[in-house]
Motif scaffolding. Sequence first.
Motif, PDB file in Angstrom:
ATOM      1  N   ALA A   9       0.814  -1.221   0.000  1.00  0.00           N
ATOM      2  CA  ALA A   9       0.000   0.000   0.000  1.00  0.00           C
ATOM      3  C   ALA A   9       0.848   1.272   0.000  1.00  0.00           C
ATOM      4  O   ALA A   9       0.423   2.316  -0.494  1.00  0.00           O
ATOM      5  CB  ALA A   9      -0.933  -0.007   1.206  1.00  0.00           C
ATOM      6  N   GLY A  10       2.074   1.191   0.515  1.00  0.00           N
ATOM      7  CA  GLY A  10       2.935   2.383   0.576  1.00  0.00           C
ATOM      8  C   GLY A  10       3.291   2.938  -0.778  1.00  0.00           C
ATOM      9  O   GLY A  10       3.529   4.131  -0.926  1.00  0.00           O
ATOM     10  N   ALA A  13       0.428   5.202  -1.595  1.00  0.00           N
ATOM     11  CA  ALA A  13       0.019   6.176  -0.556  1.00  0.00           C
ATOM     12  C   ALA A  13       0.022   7.602  -1.106  1.00  0.00           C
ATOM     13  O   ALA A  13      -0.908   8.385  -0.880  1.00  0.00           O
ATOM     14  CB  ALA A  13       0.956   6.057   0.645  1.00  0.00           C
ATOM     15  N   THR A  19      -3.252   3.491   3.282  1.00  0.00           N
ATOM     16  CA  THR A  19      -2.524   2.273   3.659  1.00  0.00           C
ATOM     17  C   THR A  19      -3.353   1.600   4.755  1.00  0.00           C
ATOM     18  O   THR A  19      -4.430   2.072   5.101  1.00  0.00           O
ATOM     19  CB  THR A  19      -1.120   2.632   4.206  1.00  0.00           C
ATOM     20  OG1 THR A  19      -1.312   3.480   5.335  1.00  0.00           O
ATOM     21  CG2 THR A  19      -0.290   3.343   3.157  1.00  0.00           C
ATOM     22  N   SER A 179       4.492  -3.310   4.900  1.00  0.00           N
ATOM     23  CA  SER A 179       4.881  -3.461   6.314  1.00  0.00           C
ATOM     24  C   SER A 179       5.433  -4.848   6.595  1.00  0.00           C
ATOM     25  O   SER A 179       5.966  -5.114   7.670  1.00  0.00           O
ATOM     26  CB  SER A 179       3.668  -3.196   7.221  1.00  0.00           C
ATOM     27  OG  SER A 179       2.657  -4.171   6.950  1.00  0.00           O
ATOM     28  N   LEU A 204       8.889   3.722   3.716  1.00  0.00           N
ATOM     29  CA  LEU A 204       8.957   5.014   4.426  1.00  0.00           C
ATOM     30  C   LEU A 204       9.733   4.858   5.732  1.00  0.00           C
ATOM     31  O   LEU A 204      10.449   5.753   6.158  1.00  0.00           O
ATOM     32  CB  LEU A 204       7.537   5.515   4.704  1.00  0.00           C
ATOM     33  CG  LEU A 204       7.389   6.966   5.177  1.00  0.00           C
ATOM     34  CD1 LEU A 204       7.923   7.915   4.112  1.00  0.00           C
ATOM     35  CD2 LEU A 204       5.935   7.286   5.490  1.00  0.00           C
TER      36      LEU A 204
HETATM   37  N1  APR Z   1       6.329   5.651   0.598  1.00  0.00           N
HETATM   38  C1  APR Z   1       6.825   4.425   0.929  1.00  0.00           C
HETATM   39  N2  APR Z   1       6.292   3.643   1.914  1.00  0.00           N
HETATM   40  C2  APR Z   1       5.219   4.127   2.555  1.00  0.00           C
HETATM   41  C3  APR Z   1       4.644   5.395   2.267  1.00  0.00           C
HETATM   42  C4  APR Z   1       5.249   6.160   1.233  1.00  0.00           C
HETATM   43  N3  APR Z   1       4.783   7.365   0.889  1.00  0.00           N
HETATM   44  N4  APR Z   1       3.592   5.586   3.110  1.00  0.00           N
HETATM   45  C5  APR Z   1       3.509   4.485   3.879  1.00  0.00           C
HETATM   46  N5  APR Z   1       4.491   3.614   3.566  1.00  0.00           N
HETATM   47  C6  APR Z   1       4.774   2.305   4.157  1.00  0.00           C
HETATM   48  C7  APR Z   1       4.409   2.197   5.617  1.00  0.00           C
HETATM   49  O1  APR Z   1       5.522   2.598   6.414  1.00  0.00           O
HETATM   50  C8  APR Z   1       4.145   0.693   5.760  1.00  0.00           C
HETATM   51  O2  APR Z   1       5.338  -0.003   6.104  1.00  0.00           O
HETATM   52  O3  APR Z   1       3.967   1.359   3.488  1.00  0.00           O
HETATM   53  C9  APR Z   1       3.693   0.272   4.367  1.00  0.00           C
HETATM   54  C10 APR Z   1       2.214  -0.031   4.309  1.00  0.00           C
HETATM   55  O4  APR Z   1       1.974  -1.144   5.132  1.00  0.00           O
HETATM   56  P1  APR Z   1       0.473  -1.680   5.246  1.00  0.00           P
HETATM   57  O5  APR Z   1      -0.435  -0.515   5.483  1.00  0.00           O
HETATM   58  O6  APR Z   1       0.502  -2.819   6.214  1.00  0.00           O
HETATM   59  O7  APR Z   1       0.133  -2.220   3.791  1.00  0.00           O
HETATM   60  P2  APR Z   1       0.601  -3.595   3.160  1.00  0.00           P
HETATM   61  O8  APR Z   1       1.941  -4.009   3.658  1.00  0.00           O
HETATM   62  O9  APR Z   1       0.437  -3.439   1.687  1.00  0.00           O
HETATM   63  O10 APR Z   1      -0.519  -4.608   3.708  1.00  0.00           O
HETATM   64  C11 APR Z   1      -0.491  -5.918   3.173  1.00  0.00           C
HETATM   65  O11 APR Z   1      -2.579  -6.387   4.313  1.00  0.00           O
HETATM   66  O12 APR Z   1      -4.750  -5.946   4.929  1.00  0.00           O
HETATM   67  C12 APR Z   1      -3.958  -6.592   4.009  1.00  0.00           C
HETATM   68  O13 APR Z   1      -4.708  -7.083   1.859  1.00  0.00           O
HETATM   69  C13 APR Z   1      -4.197  -6.042   2.636  1.00  0.00           C
HETATM   70  O14 APR Z   1      -2.642  -6.006   0.800  1.00  0.00           O
HETATM   71  C14 APR Z   1      -2.810  -5.639   2.156  1.00  0.00           C
HETATM   72  C15 APR Z   1      -1.897  -6.431   3.073  1.00  0.00           C
END
Ligand code: APR
Length: 237
Positions: A9-10, A13, A19, A179, A204
Amino acid sequence: MKIFVITGAGVSAESGLGTFRDKDGTGLWARFDPMKLATPEAFRRDPGEVHAFYNARRRNLLASEPNAAHIALARLETGLAERGGNLTLVTQNIDDLHERAGAARVLHTHGELLKARCVICGETSLWKDDLGVDDPCPRCGKKGGLRPHVVWFGEVPLHLDEIYGALNDADLFVAIGTSGSVYPAAGFVSQARRRGIRTCEINLEPSDNADQFDERRYGPASEAVPAWVDEIFVADR
Ligand code: APR
Protein backbone atom coordinates in the motif's frame (compact mmCIF):
# COMPACT_ATOMS: atom_id res chain seq x y z
CA MET A 1 19.25 -9.14 -14.68
CA LYS A 2 16.00 -10.70 -13.31
CA ILE A 3 14.39 -8.55 -10.63
CA PHE A 4 11.42 -9.57 -8.46
CA VAL A 5 9.49 -6.68 -6.91
CA ILE A 6 6.64 -6.96 -4.39
CA THR A 7 4.73 -3.76 -3.68
CA GLY A 8 2.33 -2.85 -0.90
CA ALA A 9 0.00 0.00 0.00
CA GLY A 10 2.93 2.38 0.58
CA VAL A 11 3.63 2.58 -3.16
CA SER A 12 0.14 4.02 -3.71
CA ALA A 13 0.02 6.18 -0.56
CA GLU A 14 1.15 9.34 -2.38
CA SER A 15 -1.57 8.76 -4.97
CA GLY A 16 -4.10 9.29 -2.21
CA LEU A 17 -5.01 5.64 -1.57
CA GLY A 18 -5.02 4.62 2.09
CA THR A 19 -2.52 2.27 3.66
CA PHE A 20 -3.66 -0.26 6.25
CA ARG A 21 -1.30 -0.08 9.23
CA ASP A 22 0.55 3.23 9.21
CA LYS A 23 2.08 3.87 12.60
CA ASP A 24 0.27 7.23 12.88
CA GLY A 25 -3.03 5.39 13.15
CA THR A 26 -4.43 6.73 9.86
CA GLY A 27 -4.45 3.30 8.23
CA LEU A 28 -7.68 1.76 6.95
CA TRP A 29 -7.63 -0.96 9.61
CA ALA A 30 -7.35 1.67 12.32
CA ARG A 31 -10.64 3.16 11.09
CA PHE A 32 -12.49 0.09 9.82
CA ASP A 33 -12.70 -3.42 11.29
CA PRO A 34 -11.27 -5.85 8.68
CA MET A 35 -13.19 -8.71 10.28
CA LYS A 36 -16.43 -6.90 9.41
CA LEU A 37 -15.41 -5.87 5.89
CA ALA A 38 -12.69 -8.14 4.48
CA THR A 39 -13.72 -11.74 5.21
CA PRO A 40 -16.09 -14.18 3.43
CA GLU A 41 -18.12 -14.41 6.65
CA ALA A 42 -18.58 -10.62 6.72
CA PHE A 43 -19.83 -10.71 3.12
CA ARG A 44 -22.29 -13.49 3.89
CA ARG A 45 -23.48 -11.62 6.99
CA ASP A 46 -23.85 -8.15 5.44
CA PRO A 47 -23.02 -7.93 1.72
CA GLY A 48 -24.38 -4.39 1.53
CA GLU A 49 -21.88 -3.08 4.10
CA VAL A 50 -18.97 -4.85 2.40
CA HIS A 51 -20.03 -3.54 -1.04
CA ALA A 52 -20.29 0.00 0.41
CA PHE A 53 -16.71 -0.23 1.77
CA TYR A 54 -15.28 -1.36 -1.57
CA ASN A 55 -17.49 1.02 -3.59
CA ALA A 56 -15.99 3.96 -1.66
CA ARG A 57 -12.46 2.67 -2.31
CA ARG A 58 -13.25 2.06 -5.99
CA ARG A 59 -14.52 5.64 -6.41
CA ASN A 60 -11.40 6.97 -4.68
CA LEU A 61 -9.19 4.86 -6.94
CA LEU A 62 -10.91 6.13 -10.12
CA ALA A 63 -10.20 9.71 -8.94
CA SER A 64 -6.52 8.89 -8.27
CA GLU A 65 -3.46 8.91 -10.50
CA PRO A 66 -0.26 6.85 -10.52
CA ASN A 67 2.72 8.52 -8.83
CA ALA A 68 6.42 8.65 -9.72
CA ALA A 69 7.04 5.29 -8.01
CA HIS A 70 4.52 3.49 -10.28
CA ILE A 71 6.00 5.26 -13.31
CA ALA A 72 9.56 4.32 -12.33
CA LEU A 73 8.61 0.64 -11.97
CA ALA A 74 7.04 0.65 -15.45
CA ARG A 75 10.28 2.19 -16.73
CA LEU A 76 12.23 -0.55 -14.95
CA GLU A 77 10.11 -3.24 -16.66
CA THR A 78 10.81 -1.77 -20.11
CA GLY A 79 14.49 -1.07 -19.45
CA LEU A 80 15.23 -4.55 -18.12
CA ALA A 81 13.52 -6.17 -21.13
CA GLU A 82 15.64 -4.01 -23.48
CA ARG A 83 18.74 -5.34 -21.71
CA GLY A 84 17.67 -8.99 -21.97
CA GLY A 85 16.52 -9.15 -18.38
CA ASN A 86 13.04 -9.03 -16.86
CA LEU A 87 10.94 -7.65 -14.04
CA THR A 88 8.38 -9.72 -12.18
CA LEU A 89 6.07 -7.16 -10.59
CA VAL A 90 3.86 -8.61 -7.86
CA THR A 91 1.54 -6.37 -5.88
CA GLN A 92 -0.54 -6.84 -2.76
CA ASN A 93 -2.49 -3.78 -3.88
CA ILE A 94 -5.91 -4.08 -5.50
CA ASP A 95 -5.54 -0.79 -7.38
CA ASP A 96 -4.62 -0.52 -11.08
CA LEU A 97 -2.03 2.23 -10.69
CA HIS A 98 0.89 0.03 -11.82
CA GLU A 99 -1.01 -0.70 -15.03
CA ARG A 100 -2.06 2.91 -15.54
CA ALA A 101 1.62 3.90 -15.15
CA GLY A 102 2.45 1.57 -18.06
CA ALA A 103 3.40 -1.74 -16.43
CA ALA A 104 2.49 -4.53 -18.87
CA ARG A 105 2.54 -7.52 -16.51
CA VAL A 106 1.35 -7.18 -12.91
CA LEU A 107 0.50 -10.11 -10.64
CA HIS A 108 -2.23 -9.01 -8.20
CA THR A 109 -1.89 -11.57 -5.43
CA HIS A 110 -4.72 -9.99 -3.40
CA GLY A 111 -7.05 -9.43 -6.36
CA GLU A 112 -8.27 -6.32 -8.19
CA LEU A 113 -10.75 -3.65 -7.04
CA LEU A 114 -11.85 -2.89 -10.62
CA LYS A 115 -13.07 -6.44 -11.16
CA ALA A 116 -16.15 -8.31 -9.90
CA ARG A 117 -16.37 -12.08 -9.50
CA CYS A 118 -19.57 -14.11 -9.82
CA VAL A 119 -19.73 -16.87 -7.20
CA ILE A 120 -22.44 -18.56 -9.28
CA CYS A 121 -20.64 -18.98 -12.63
CA GLY A 122 -17.08 -18.08 -11.55
CA GLU A 123 -16.65 -15.38 -14.21
CA THR A 124 -14.51 -12.33 -13.33
CA SER A 125 -15.55 -9.13 -15.11
CA LEU A 126 -14.11 -5.60 -15.30
CA TRP A 127 -16.24 -3.45 -12.99
CA LYS A 128 -15.73 0.31 -12.52
CA ASP A 129 -19.14 1.29 -11.09
CA ASP A 130 -20.59 0.75 -7.66
CA LEU A 131 -21.27 -2.94 -7.11
CA GLY A 132 -24.40 -4.20 -5.33
CA VAL A 133 -26.30 -7.37 -4.46
CA ASP A 134 -28.89 -6.68 -7.19
CA ASP A 135 -26.38 -6.37 -10.03
CA PRO A 136 -26.68 -9.22 -12.55
CA CYS A 137 -23.54 -11.09 -13.59
CA PRO A 138 -22.47 -9.94 -17.11
CA ARG A 139 -21.95 -13.57 -18.12
CA CYS A 140 -24.64 -15.72 -16.47
CA GLY A 141 -27.13 -12.90 -15.88
CA LYS A 142 -27.96 -14.12 -12.39
CA LYS A 143 -28.32 -11.63 -9.50
CA GLY A 144 -26.92 -11.89 -5.98
CA GLY A 145 -23.67 -13.63 -6.88
CA LEU A 146 -21.31 -10.72 -7.58
CA ARG A 147 -18.52 -9.88 -5.08
CA PRO A 148 -15.39 -7.75 -5.33
CA HIS A 149 -12.58 -9.75 -6.97
CA VAL A 150 -10.51 -9.20 -3.81
CA VAL A 151 -8.76 -11.84 -1.67
CA TRP A 152 -10.17 -11.55 1.86
CA PHE A 153 -8.61 -12.69 5.12
CA GLY A 154 -8.84 -16.48 5.29
CA GLU A 155 -8.79 -16.88 1.49
CA VAL A 156 -5.90 -18.12 -0.64
CA PRO A 157 -3.86 -15.39 -2.41
CA LEU A 158 -3.69 -15.58 -6.23
CA HIS A 159 -0.88 -16.55 -8.64
CA LEU A 160 1.28 -18.18 -5.95
CA ASP A 161 2.78 -20.85 -8.24
CA GLU A 162 3.86 -18.22 -10.79
CA ILE A 163 5.08 -15.94 -7.99
CA TYR A 164 7.31 -18.56 -6.32
CA GLY A 165 8.62 -19.69 -9.71
CA ALA A 166 9.77 -16.14 -10.52
CA LEU A 167 10.99 -15.51 -6.97
CA ASN A 168 13.22 -18.60 -6.98
CA ASP A 169 14.72 -17.53 -10.32
CA ALA A 170 15.43 -13.88 -9.46
CA ASP A 171 18.82 -12.18 -9.15
CA LEU A 172 17.41 -9.45 -6.87
CA PHE A 173 14.38 -9.31 -4.55
CA VAL A 174 12.90 -5.90 -3.70
CA ALA A 175 10.00 -5.13 -1.33
CA ILE A 176 8.49 -1.65 -1.75
CA GLY A 177 5.93 0.06 0.51
CA THR A 178 4.87 -2.93 2.55
CA SER A 179 4.88 -3.46 6.31
CA GLY A 180 5.77 -7.13 5.87
CA SER A 181 2.96 -8.15 8.18
CA VAL A 182 0.69 -10.31 5.99
CA TYR A 183 1.69 -13.80 4.82
CA PRO A 184 2.51 -15.40 2.47
CA ALA A 185 3.81 -12.12 0.91
CA ALA A 186 5.68 -11.22 4.10
CA GLY A 187 7.56 -14.52 3.80
CA PHE A 188 8.84 -13.91 0.26
CA VAL A 189 12.02 -12.24 1.58
CA SER A 190 12.89 -15.34 3.66
CA GLN A 191 12.46 -17.51 0.57
CA ALA A 192 14.77 -15.18 -1.39
CA ARG A 193 17.40 -15.41 1.36
CA ARG A 194 17.16 -19.20 1.41
CA ARG A 195 17.93 -19.10 -2.32
CA GLY A 196 20.92 -16.80 -1.77
CA ILE A 197 19.20 -13.93 -3.59
CA ARG A 198 20.18 -10.36 -2.68
CA THR A 199 17.34 -8.49 -0.94
CA CYS A 200 16.41 -4.80 -0.74
CA GLU A 201 13.66 -2.95 1.13
CA ILE A 202 12.38 0.46 -0.03
CA ASN A 203 9.93 1.91 2.47
CA LEU A 204 8.96 5.01 4.43
CA GLU A 205 10.25 3.39 7.60
CA PRO A 206 11.65 -0.03 8.61
CA SER A 207 9.10 -2.81 8.05
CA ASP A 208 8.37 -5.66 10.47
CA ASN A 209 11.03 -7.80 8.75
CA ALA A 210 13.57 -5.07 7.95
CA ASP A 211 16.36 -7.15 9.47
CA GLN A 212 16.02 -9.69 6.66
CA PHE A 213 17.09 -7.22 3.97
CA ASP A 214 20.69 -6.82 2.77
CA GLU A 215 19.99 -3.27 1.62
CA ARG A 216 17.44 -0.81 3.08
CA ARG A 217 16.38 2.51 1.56
CA TYR A 218 13.96 4.77 3.40
CA GLY A 219 11.91 7.71 2.16
CA PRO A 220 8.69 8.42 0.26
CA ALA A 221 8.28 5.92 -2.59
CA SER A 222 7.81 8.72 -5.14
CA GLU A 223 11.42 9.78 -4.44
CA ALA A 224 13.16 6.56 -3.31
CA VAL A 225 11.88 4.31 -6.14
CA PRO A 226 12.88 6.51 -9.12
CA ALA A 227 16.33 7.04 -7.51
CA TRP A 228 16.74 3.27 -7.08
CA VAL A 229 15.65 2.54 -10.68
CA ASP A 230 18.16 5.11 -11.98
CA GLU A 231 20.93 3.32 -10.08
CA ILE A 232 19.86 -0.06 -11.44
CA PHE A 233 20.28 1.20 -15.00
CA VAL A 234 23.68 2.74 -14.27
CA ALA A 235 24.87 -0.51 -12.61
CA ASP A 236 23.38 -2.69 -15.35
CA ARG A 237 25.19 -0.99 -18.25
N1 APR B 1 6.33 5.65 0.60
C1 APR B 1 6.83 4.43 0.93
N2 APR B 1 6.29 3.64 1.91
C2 APR B 1 5.22 4.13 2.56
C3 APR B 1 4.64 5.40 2.27
C4 APR B 1 5.25 6.16 1.23
N3 APR B 1 4.78 7.37 0.89
N4 APR B 1 3.59 5.59 3.11
C5 APR B 1 3.51 4.48 3.88
N5 APR B 1 4.49 3.61 3.57
C6 APR B 1 4.77 2.31 4.16
C7 APR B 1 4.41 2.20 5.62
O1 APR B 1 5.52 2.60 6.41
C8 APR B 1 4.15 0.69 5.76
O2 APR B 1 5.34 0.00 6.10
O3 APR B 1 3.97 1.36 3.49
C9 APR B 1 3.69 0.27 4.37
C10 APR B 1 2.21 -0.03 4.31
O4 APR B 1 1.97 -1.14 5.13
P1 APR B 1 0.47 -1.68 5.25
O5 APR B 1 -0.43 -0.51 5.48
O6 APR B 1 0.50 -2.82 6.21
O7 APR B 1 0.13 -2.22 3.79
P2 APR B 1 0.60 -3.60 3.16
O8 APR B 1 1.94 -4.01 3.66
O9 APR B 1 0.44 -3.44 1.69
O10 APR B 1 -0.52 -4.61 3.71
C11 APR B 1 -0.49 -5.92 3.17
O11 APR B 1 -2.58 -6.39 4.31
O12 APR B 1 -4.75 -5.95 4.93
C12 APR B 1 -3.96 -6.59 4.01
O13 APR B 1 -4.71 -7.08 1.86
C13 APR B 1 -4.20 -6.04 2.64
O14 APR B 1 -2.64 -6.01 0.80
C14 APR B 1 -2.81 -5.64 2.16
C15 APR B 1 -1.90 -6.43 3.07
